[in-house]
Scaffold this motif. Structure first.
Motif, PDB file in Angstrom:
ATOM      1  N   ILE A 136      35.728 -73.708   1.068  1.00  0.00           N
ATOM      2  CA  ILE A 136      34.279 -73.293   0.817  1.00  0.00           C
ATOM      3  C   ILE A 136      33.781 -73.231  -0.369  1.00  0.00           C
ATOM      4  O   ILE A 136      34.451 -72.896  -1.227  1.00  0.00           O
ATOM      5  CB  ILE A 136      34.088 -71.692   1.270  1.00  0.00           C
ATOM      6  N   CYS A 194      39.689 -72.286  -3.014  1.00  0.00           N
ATOM      7  CA  CYS A 194      39.675 -72.093  -1.735  1.00  0.00           C
ATOM      8  C   CYS A 194      40.548 -72.705  -0.806  1.00  0.00           C
ATOM      9  O   CYS A 194      40.394 -74.076  -0.833  1.00  0.00           O
ATOM     10  CB  CYS A 194      38.296 -72.016  -1.398  1.00  0.00           C
ATOM     11  N   PRO A 195      41.504 -72.324   0.114  1.00  0.00           N
ATOM     12  CA  PRO A 195      42.184 -72.889   0.848  1.00  0.00           C
ATOM     13  C   PRO A 195      41.519 -73.494   2.002  1.00  0.00           C
ATOM     14  O   PRO A 195      42.000 -74.420   2.445  1.00  0.00           O
ATOM     15  CB  PRO A 195      43.219 -71.890   1.340  1.00  0.00           C
ATOM     16  N   VAL A 196      40.236 -73.268   2.244  1.00  0.00           N
ATOM     17  CA  VAL A 196      39.543 -73.793   3.454  1.00  0.00           C
ATOM     18  C   VAL A 196      38.175 -74.506   2.941  1.00  0.00           C
ATOM     19  O   VAL A 196      37.399 -74.885   3.777  1.00  0.00           O
ATOM     20  CB  VAL A 196      39.403 -72.746   4.670  1.00  0.00           C
ATOM     21  N   CYS A 207      36.335 -68.312   6.590  1.00  0.00           N
ATOM     22  CA  CYS A 207      36.825 -67.543   5.285  1.00  0.00           C
ATOM     23  C   CYS A 207      38.122 -66.830   5.772  1.00  0.00           C
ATOM     24  O   CYS A 207      38.256 -66.259   6.802  1.00  0.00           O
ATOM     25  CB  CYS A 207      35.858 -66.639   4.666  1.00  0.00           C
ATOM     26  N   LEU A 208      39.213 -66.922   4.896  1.00  0.00           N
ATOM     27  CA  LEU A 208      40.547 -66.426   5.484  1.00  0.00           C
ATOM     28  C   LEU A 208      40.657 -64.848   4.720  1.00  0.00           C
ATOM     29  O   LEU A 208      41.797 -64.204   4.772  1.00  0.00           O
ATOM     30  CB  LEU A 208      41.638 -67.085   4.718  1.00  0.00           C
ATOM     31  N   SER A 209      39.787 -64.456   3.833  1.00  0.00           N
ATOM     32  CA  SER A 209      39.949 -63.107   3.244  1.00  0.00           C
ATOM     33  C   SER A 209      40.914 -63.176   2.260  1.00  0.00           C
ATOM     34  O   SER A 209      41.450 -62.096   2.012  1.00  0.00           O
ATOM     35  CB  SER A 209      39.763 -61.926   3.947  1.00  0.00           C
ATOM     36  N   CYS A 210      41.325 -64.328   1.786  1.00  0.00           N
ATOM     37  CA  CYS A 210      42.595 -64.199   0.827  1.00  0.00           C
ATOM     38  C   CYS A 210      42.215 -63.698  -0.446  1.00  0.00           C
ATOM     39  O   CYS A 210      43.000 -63.271  -1.398  1.00  0.00           O
ATOM     40  CB  CYS A 210      43.093 -65.725   0.745  1.00  0.00           C
ATOM     41  N   GLY A 211      41.024 -63.723  -1.017  1.00  0.00           N
ATOM     42  CA  GLY A 211      40.554 -63.226  -2.214  1.00  0.00           C
ATOM     43  C   GLY A 211      40.891 -64.188  -3.335  1.00  0.00           C
ATOM     44  O   GLY A 211      40.649 -63.726  -4.501  1.00  0.00           O
ATOM     45  N   ALA A 212      41.170 -65.390  -3.190  1.00  0.00           N
ATOM     46  CA  ALA A 212      41.529 -66.191  -4.249  1.00  0.00           C
ATOM     47  C   ALA A 212      40.252 -66.617  -4.993  1.00  0.00           C
ATOM     48  O   ALA A 212      40.443 -66.671  -6.325  1.00  0.00           O
ATOM     49  CB  ALA A 212      42.249 -67.612  -3.629  1.00  0.00           C
ATOM     50  N   CYS A 213      39.237 -66.778  -4.361  1.00  0.00           N
ATOM     51  CA  CYS A 213      37.849 -67.118  -4.910  1.00  0.00           C
ATOM     52  C   CYS A 213      37.823 -65.964  -6.253  1.00  0.00           C
ATOM     53  O   CYS A 213      37.148 -66.339  -7.471  1.00  0.00           O
ATOM     54  CB  CYS A 213      36.632 -67.213  -4.271  1.00  0.00           C
ATOM     55  N   LEU A 244      36.512 -59.517  -0.911  1.00  0.00           N
ATOM     56  CA  LEU A 244      36.657 -59.956   0.276  1.00  0.00           C
ATOM     57  C   LEU A 244      37.884 -59.684   1.129  1.00  0.00           C
ATOM     58  O   LEU A 244      37.988 -59.865   2.150  1.00  0.00           O
ATOM     59  CB  LEU A 244      37.093 -61.615  -0.097  1.00  0.00           C
TER      60      LEU A 244
HETATM   61  S1  SF4 Z   1      38.967 -68.476  -1.637  1.00  0.00           S
HETATM   62 FE1  SF4 Z   1      37.985 -69.078   0.263  1.00  0.00          FE
HETATM   63  S2  SF4 Z   1      39.049 -68.137   2.135  1.00  0.00           S
HETATM   64 FE2  SF4 Z   1      39.824 -67.103   0.332  1.00  0.00          FE
HETATM   65  S3  SF4 Z   1      38.414 -65.166   0.273  1.00  0.00           S
HETATM   66 FE3  SF4 Z   1      37.285 -66.936  -0.970  1.00  0.00          FE
HETATM   67  S4  SF4 Z   1      35.835 -67.724   0.257  1.00  0.00           S
HETATM   68 FE4  SF4 Z   1      37.678 -66.844   1.734  1.00  0.00          FE
END
Ligand code: SF4
Ligand code: SF4
Length: 343
Positions: free
Chosen positions: A326, A322-324, A232-238, A271
């Motif tokens: 998840i 999610c950019p990675v 997780c990048l903690s980007c908060g997009a989710c 996040l």
């Molecule tokens: S979108 Fe993905 S990478 Fe970004 S906070 Fe949510 S789980 Fe983490």
């Protein structure tokens, strides 16, 4: 609930009548994706879409919302007048209406939120049915069909719509059109049932939610949370794209050099690294693993304990955003011991 039908070639006429009830907003195409916007003309509306980038929650809980202002010589100035604007939101999918029904429980229950409630009163919802793609699992979350939370709901029957009329406002919209709407026939019912069953069979993604809170309880110390936290990048997009994430931060905006200012709230995310930080610098969820875990536990376990169902509606937005990569459905499958997909 009244059930009527509208031939599709009369939809444009219906849309022109709608303008007397408020600004008409609907999904429009935007760089290959879709977003709810005010329509400049009805022909911009795209009712055959998969999911909008942001859910309709942006109308009810805007990304940044002025709660009140204070002005020299005027004192307290009540909240943004935009809060009273009449809007018709056309083309909202069942899972997103379900998401609003969940937000209703939060903002009209224990936490009475007049800003949210005023907008909910002033914004009419016209729902429309949809076809699931590879990221949709609303059926698993029991959010593929709604029976409340909208004024009108359109179900595609080919050359016509079957229309559910759920409120007095919805009825007024129908009456304002004169005789555009017609009574439904047995052939409409038969076609509705055929399409409803076809939709059930079209889901590619399934998530088993029975006993899920118990499984979350058992897997609190699972290494899965560390592995997901590592990615997780903690980007908060989710949480930004989620129709049921409702955390916000409150700030006082002081206009320096004057005696004016205001208070606003903005979307926040559990996040973000500072979300659980308190005065003195203590952070209750410093690690990304603990923050990811918190989001899952709140949606799938804590919300069930408080409101009797998970707050996820299976819209698939967090999977897409999610950019990675998840994927909530994979996390739940691994938690259930079905497969190891997050390694
Ligand atoms: S979108 Fe993905 S990478 Fe970004 S906070 Fe949510 S789980 Fe983490
Ligand atoms: S958690 Fe993901 S799939 Fe569930 S409602 Fe939120 S964005 Fe949609």
């Amino acid at each position: 609930m009244k059930v009527l039908r509208l031939p599709k070639d009369r939809l444009d006429l219906f849309a022109s009548v709608l303008q007397q009830f408020g600004e008409v907003h609907a999904p429009v195409e935007q760089n290959g994706k879709h977003a709810f916007r005010r329509l400049a003309r009805w022909s911009d509306a795209c009712l055959d879409y998969q999911r909008t980038i942001l859910p309709p929650k942006k109308y009810f809980l805007p990304p940044k919302d002025t709660l009140f202002q204070y002005r020299e010589g005027q004192g307290y100035v009540a909240c943004d007048p935009e809060v009273d604007k009449r809007i018709i939101l056309f083309g909202v999918h069942p899972c997103d209406i379900y998401g609003l029904n969940i937000l209703d429980q939060v903002f009209s229950g224990k936490y009475d939120d007049p800003y949210y409630q005023t907008r909910r009163k002033n914004i009419a919802i016209i729902g429309i049915d949809c076809t699931p793609d590879e990221h949709c699992f609303c059926r698993s979350m029991r959010a593929d069909f709604v029976d409340r939370g909208f004024d009108l709901f359109f179900q595609d029957l080919g050359d016509r719509y079957q229309v559910l009329v759920a409120t007095a406002l919805g009825d007024d919209m129908v009456l304002a059109t004169g005789s555009l709407f017609e009574p439904v026939t047995q052939a409409d019912h038969d076609e509705y049932k055929r399409r409803s069953s076809a939709k059930r069979g079209a889901f590619q993604l399934e998530v088993e939610i029975r006993d899920l809170p118990e499984i979350f309880e058992m897997e609190y110390d699972s290494s899965l949370w560390n592995r997901v936290g590592d990615r997780c990048l903690s980007c908060g997009a989710c949480s930004m794209v989620c129709p049921t994430c409702y955390c916000y931060d409150v700030a006082d905006d002081v206009e320096l050099g004057s005696r004016n200012g205001g208070r606003s709230r903005s979307w926040d995310s559990c996040l973000f690294s500072t979300h659980a930080m308190v005065a003195g610098g203590e952070n209750f969820r410093e690690g990304r693993d603990s923050r990811v875990k918190f989001r899952y536990y709140h949606k799938q376990r804590g919300f069930v304990a408080e409101y009797g169902r998970p707050s996820c509606v299976g819209c698939g937005r967090c999977i897409e955003a999610c950019p990675v990569k998840i994927d909530i459905s994979e996390v739940i499958r691994e938690l259930r011991g079905i497969e190891n997909v997050t390694a």
